[in-house]
Motif scaffolding. Structure first.
Motif, PDB file in Angstrom:
ATOM      1  N   PRO A 507       0.821  -1.206   0.000  1.00  0.00           N
ATOM      2  CA  PRO A 507       0.000   0.000   0.000  1.00  0.00           C
ATOM      3  C   PRO A 507       0.859   1.261   0.000  1.00  0.00           C
ATOM      4  N   SER A 508       0.244   2.389  -0.334  1.00  0.00           N
ATOM      5  CA  SER A 508       0.906   3.663  -0.060  1.00  0.00           C
ATOM      6  C   SER A 508       0.974   3.831   1.453  1.00  0.00           C
ATOM      7  N   GLN A 509       1.928   4.639   1.932  1.00  0.00           N
ATOM      8  CA  GLN A 509       2.121   4.757   3.375  1.00  0.00           C
ATOM      9  C   GLN A 509       2.257   6.223   3.785  1.00  0.00           C
ATOM     10  N   VAL A 510       1.740   6.516   4.982  1.00  0.00           N
ATOM     11  CA  VAL A 510       1.890   7.844   5.564  1.00  0.00           C
ATOM     12  C   VAL A 510       2.376   7.676   6.996  1.00  0.00           C
ATOM     13  N   ALA A 599      -1.615   2.591   4.370  1.00  0.00           N
ATOM     14  CA  ALA A 599      -1.242   2.104   5.701  1.00  0.00           C
ATOM     15  C   ALA A 599      -0.526   3.211   6.453  1.00  0.00           C
ATOM     16  N   LEU A 600      -0.648   3.167   7.769  1.00  0.00           N
ATOM     17  CA  LEU A 600       0.099   4.063   8.637  1.00  0.00           C
ATOM     18  C   LEU A 600       1.381   3.365   9.061  1.00  0.00           C
ATOM     19  N   HIS A 601       2.509   4.038   8.896  1.00  0.00           N
ATOM     20  CA  HIS A 601       3.797   3.433   9.256  1.00  0.00           C
ATOM     21  C   HIS A 601       4.642   4.468   9.989  1.00  0.00           C
ATOM     22  N   LEU A 602       4.990   4.146  11.237  1.00  0.00           N
ATOM     23  CA  LEU A 602       5.774   5.084  12.036  1.00  0.00           C
ATOM     24  C   LEU A 602       7.230   5.098  11.606  1.00  0.00           C
ATOM     25  N   GLY A 603       7.786   3.942  11.218  1.00  0.00           N
ATOM     26  CA  GLY A 603       9.170   3.866  10.769  1.00  0.00           C
ATOM     27  C   GLY A 603      10.153   3.837  11.903  1.00  0.00           C
ATOM     28  N   GLY A 604      10.816   2.677  12.089  1.00  0.00           N
ATOM     29  CA  GLY A 604      11.795   2.546  13.153  1.00  0.00           C
ATOM     30  C   GLY A 604      11.184   2.597  14.532  1.00  0.00           C
ATOM     31  N   GLY A 605       9.873   2.377  14.612  1.00  0.00           N
ATOM     32  CA  GLY A 605       9.189   2.525  15.880  1.00  0.00           C
ATOM     33  C   GLY A 605       9.529   1.474  16.905  1.00  0.00           C
ATOM     34  N   THR A 606      10.053   0.337  16.471  1.00  0.00           N
ATOM     35  CA  THR A 606      10.369  -0.732  17.422  1.00  0.00           C
ATOM     36  C   THR A 606      11.809  -0.688  17.887  1.00  0.00           C
ATOM     37  N   SER A 607      12.578   0.314  17.459  1.00  0.00           N
ATOM     38  CA  SER A 607      13.978   0.419  17.867  1.00  0.00           C
ATOM     39  C   SER A 607      14.252   1.819  18.386  1.00  0.00           C
TER      40      SER A 607
END
Length: 678
Positions: A507-510, A599-607
């Protein structure tokens, strides 16, 4: 070896025009074997130069003429790093240059491997191996580990595990009526009457193979010397023979050495046994690659006890008992268990018969023919009509499985799963082994898998793929720091099956501020690194058929997973989806963005450690470029990064200059080496 050419004979009987090129004479197991074709057999013997399996070549002139006859496919039954493989592929390339021999396109080729130890060969062998793998249409292997190793080294085509064959008309339960009437010959003795090998009775144990340390025959001898019930019949020759004979002097009939037996004598030998032992012991440079004697014995109705090393667990499976390699006590106990446990021997005979049928030459030939057709016609994918009819089936059978690989961040895991609960089968692979994540997964109705280690994202995905209940399902890879709605997943799947050539859709992501992110990227290349270095990165746009979609939210087609295979676990974090997508691309698949899905993607959110993330990212780039373009091209790409970083460290100021200097230090050391020091 005459018996090993049965594959070609069966293929010929099924209408395949197959020509076999073989060494005219070869040392097989310590014996010089001359090629002796049967009348009408299409086999051509060539002189060879060199005696090592990887260091010989064929006579040039006759091989050149044979390759120039215009074949649909070349099946090179040599290891990818072997000189003979390089010779054949060099001739194939050279004939494409000469107008007299040129075909358009050139004949595809496939390779074979049994090497199940991961080795880094010296130059030029690692270069020859990489080039052979890069353009091979398929690879047949006789054990699972060989396929995994070559996939990690850059094999992009189809990999098929096909066992070594056995002739079930020769290797069959017996004895035959003729054998019962005739006196025993060398290597053949009358088997005890049915039921004699029971608790308290003599157990006749056989060994067939080379008498060498790595074959474990000395371990078997120690096991027999510990219990008088075990009587050994040893068939074979080798460097340990004199030593073994000396150790058994005075034992009379308890240990008999039968010498090297011919193929015609082996079936009678197997039938004279109560159980066959395959006690192989791994060494730093060798582990058992198949274990043909185990299959031959099982075909003759003889139970097998084998070491749990190399390919033996896969070959023997539930048709025998496995013991720790080198453990003589465990080996002796298992041999006696076969005789003592009521019903066990009969159970193993039945299971062994089934496994032997899977190795029968007609079945082996059938699977090779299927692989040949794949190489010639290309990957077979579902047609649009098939995809449409599939979507009309019941929703339960078609809904994709959502796979989320977690490492900590339980709140994010809960948020990612929440919109999908009740809509799709959910699987959580917990690389952090956290009780809280287990609880969240169970509350969401997800299947919880704990690998017991943090092997990285690729290893987590593979852990889920290996345990799928329904391999026909598509798989949605979902990062814990990403959120997508069920309707958007449905849009991804509809787009995926609307085009039979698509292997994945995303999907496209924001981000959480609504800012759009770049989702599709061109495949990394050494040339691309230099284009970016000189400031022309805008020219490298993602183009259909030459780009991939990032893996934070990515739907994979089940058919593509089956063909391309698992993720490469050498990529701990980052580039694992790039590698998988590039392997799929080389097999004719494409990847697409579905703009209508978001989709919503925070990016690097788990690190929480950006320095560690950056090191992993650049180390993965090095692995990717080395794997797909070779060490030399990696060094060219590395030079481009160093040049760009040096220039930016001089021209820029502040944080940008610091970032450039960090990259300069990292690439001067080497990203993979820098990662190892984390």
């Amino acid at each position: 070896m005459d018996a090993w050419r049965e594959r070609e004979r069966v293929l010929l009987s099924h209408g395949v025009d197959v020509r076999l090129v073989s060494a005219r004479e070869w040392n097989e197991g310590g014996t010089q074997v001359r090629l002796q074709p049967k009348p009408g057999e299409k086999v051509r013997g060539l002189a060879t130069f060199g005696s090592h399996p990887a260091l010989f070549v064929y006579e040039f002139r006759r091989l050149w003429r044979t390759l120039g006859e215009g074949w649909d496919l070349l099946d090179i039954h040599e290891e990818p790093y072997a000189l003979a493989t390089a010779q054949i592929l060099f001739m194939r390339t050279l004939q494409q240059i000469l107008p007299r021999f040129r075909t358009n396109p050139p004949s595809p080729y496939m390779l074979y491997s049994a090497q199940n130890i991961e080795k880094r060969y010296p130059w030029p062998f690692r270069t020859l191996e990489r080039r052979a793998l890069r353009h091979a249409s398929a690879l047949s292997v006789c054990n699972r580990e060989a396929g995994r190793i070559l996939r990690s080294k850059g094999m992009v085509g189809r990999i098929e595990i096909i066992p070594l064959g056995v002739d079930l008309e020769i290797f069959a339960p017996g004895p035959s009526p003729e054998e019962r009437q005739a006196p025993p010959s060398r290597g053949q003795e009358a088997r005890p009457p049915e039921g004699e090998a029971t608790a308290g009775g003599v157990v006749v144990v056989g060994y067939a193979g080379r008498l060498a340390e790595h074959k474990g025959v000395d371990v078997l001898l120690r096991a027999a010397l510990d219990d008088e019930r075990l009587h050994l019949r040893i068939a074979g020759a080798g460097p340990l023979e004199h030593q073994l004979r000396s150790r058994t002097a005075g034992l009379g009939d308890r240990v008999r050495f039968l010498g090297a037996l011919s193929g015609e004598e082996l079936p009678s030998f197997y039938r004279s046994l109560d159980v066959l032992a395959v006690p192989s012991v791994p060494t730093p440079g060798w582990v058992e690659q198949f274990g043909r004697v185990a299959v031959e014995a099982m075909a003759c109705g003889i139970p097998v006890v084998a070491s749990d090393t190399g390919a033996l667990p896969d070959v023997v499976g539930d048709a025998g008992l496995l013991v720790p390699a080198g453990d003589s006590r465990a080996l002796g106990d298992a041999l006696l268990t076969v005789a003592d446990e009521p019903g066990l021997a009969e159970q193993l005979r039945a299971a062994g018969s089934a496994r032997a049928r899977a190795c029968a030459w007609p079945e082996v030939a059938r699977r090779y023919r299927e692989l040949y057709e794949h190489c010639i016609t290309g990957p077979q994918r579902p047609t649009s009509a098939f995809a449409a009819s599939a979507r009309e089936r019941s929703g339960e059978a078609l809904r994709p499985e959502v796979v989320l690989v977690a490492y900590g961040a339980p709140d994010m895991v809960r948020s990612a799963l929440a919109p999908l609960v009740g809509h799709f089968p959910l699987t959580v692979v917990d690389n952090s082994s956290m009780p809280q994540i287990r609880s969240i997964a169970i509350d969401a109705g997800a299947r919880y898998l704990d690998p017991g280690r943090n092997g990285g994202f690729a290893a987590g995905v593979n852990y889920a793929l290996d345990r799928r209940d329904h391999p026909e399902r598509d798989v949605l890879l979902l990062n814990p720091d990403a959120i997508i709605s069920p309707d958007d997943v449905t849009l991804l799947q509809q787009a995926l099956h609307a085009d039979p050539a698509l292997a994945s859709t995303g999907p496209s992501q924001v981000d959480d501020d609504g800012v759009a992110a770049t989702v599709t990227w061109p495949f990394p290349t050494p040339a691309g690194v230099w284009i970016q270095t000189i400031g022309l990165a805008r020219l490298r746009r993602a183009r259909p058929g030459r780009s991939f979609v990032i893996g934070s939210v990515l739907l994979l087609k089940a058919a593509a997973i089956a063909q391309v295979g698992r993720f490469d676990e050498h990529f701990f974090l980052y580039a694992e989806e790039t590698d998988w997508a590039f392997r799929a691309h080389r097999q004719g698949w494409r990847h697409a963005l579905v703009p209508a899905a978001t989709a919503l993607h925070l990016g690097g959110g788990t690190s929480s450690d950006p320095h560690r993330r950056d090191i992993h990212f650049h180390a993965s780039q090095e692995r990717y470029l080395r794997k797909h373009f070779g060490a030399l091209n990696w060094q060219l790409a590395r030079a481009g990064v160093l040049a760009g970083a040096l220039l930016r460290s001089v021209l820029l100021r502040g944080a940008a200059a610091q970032s450039a200097r960090w990259r300069l230090r990292t690439y001067a050391k080497g990203p993979v080496r820098a990662e190892a020091s984390l």
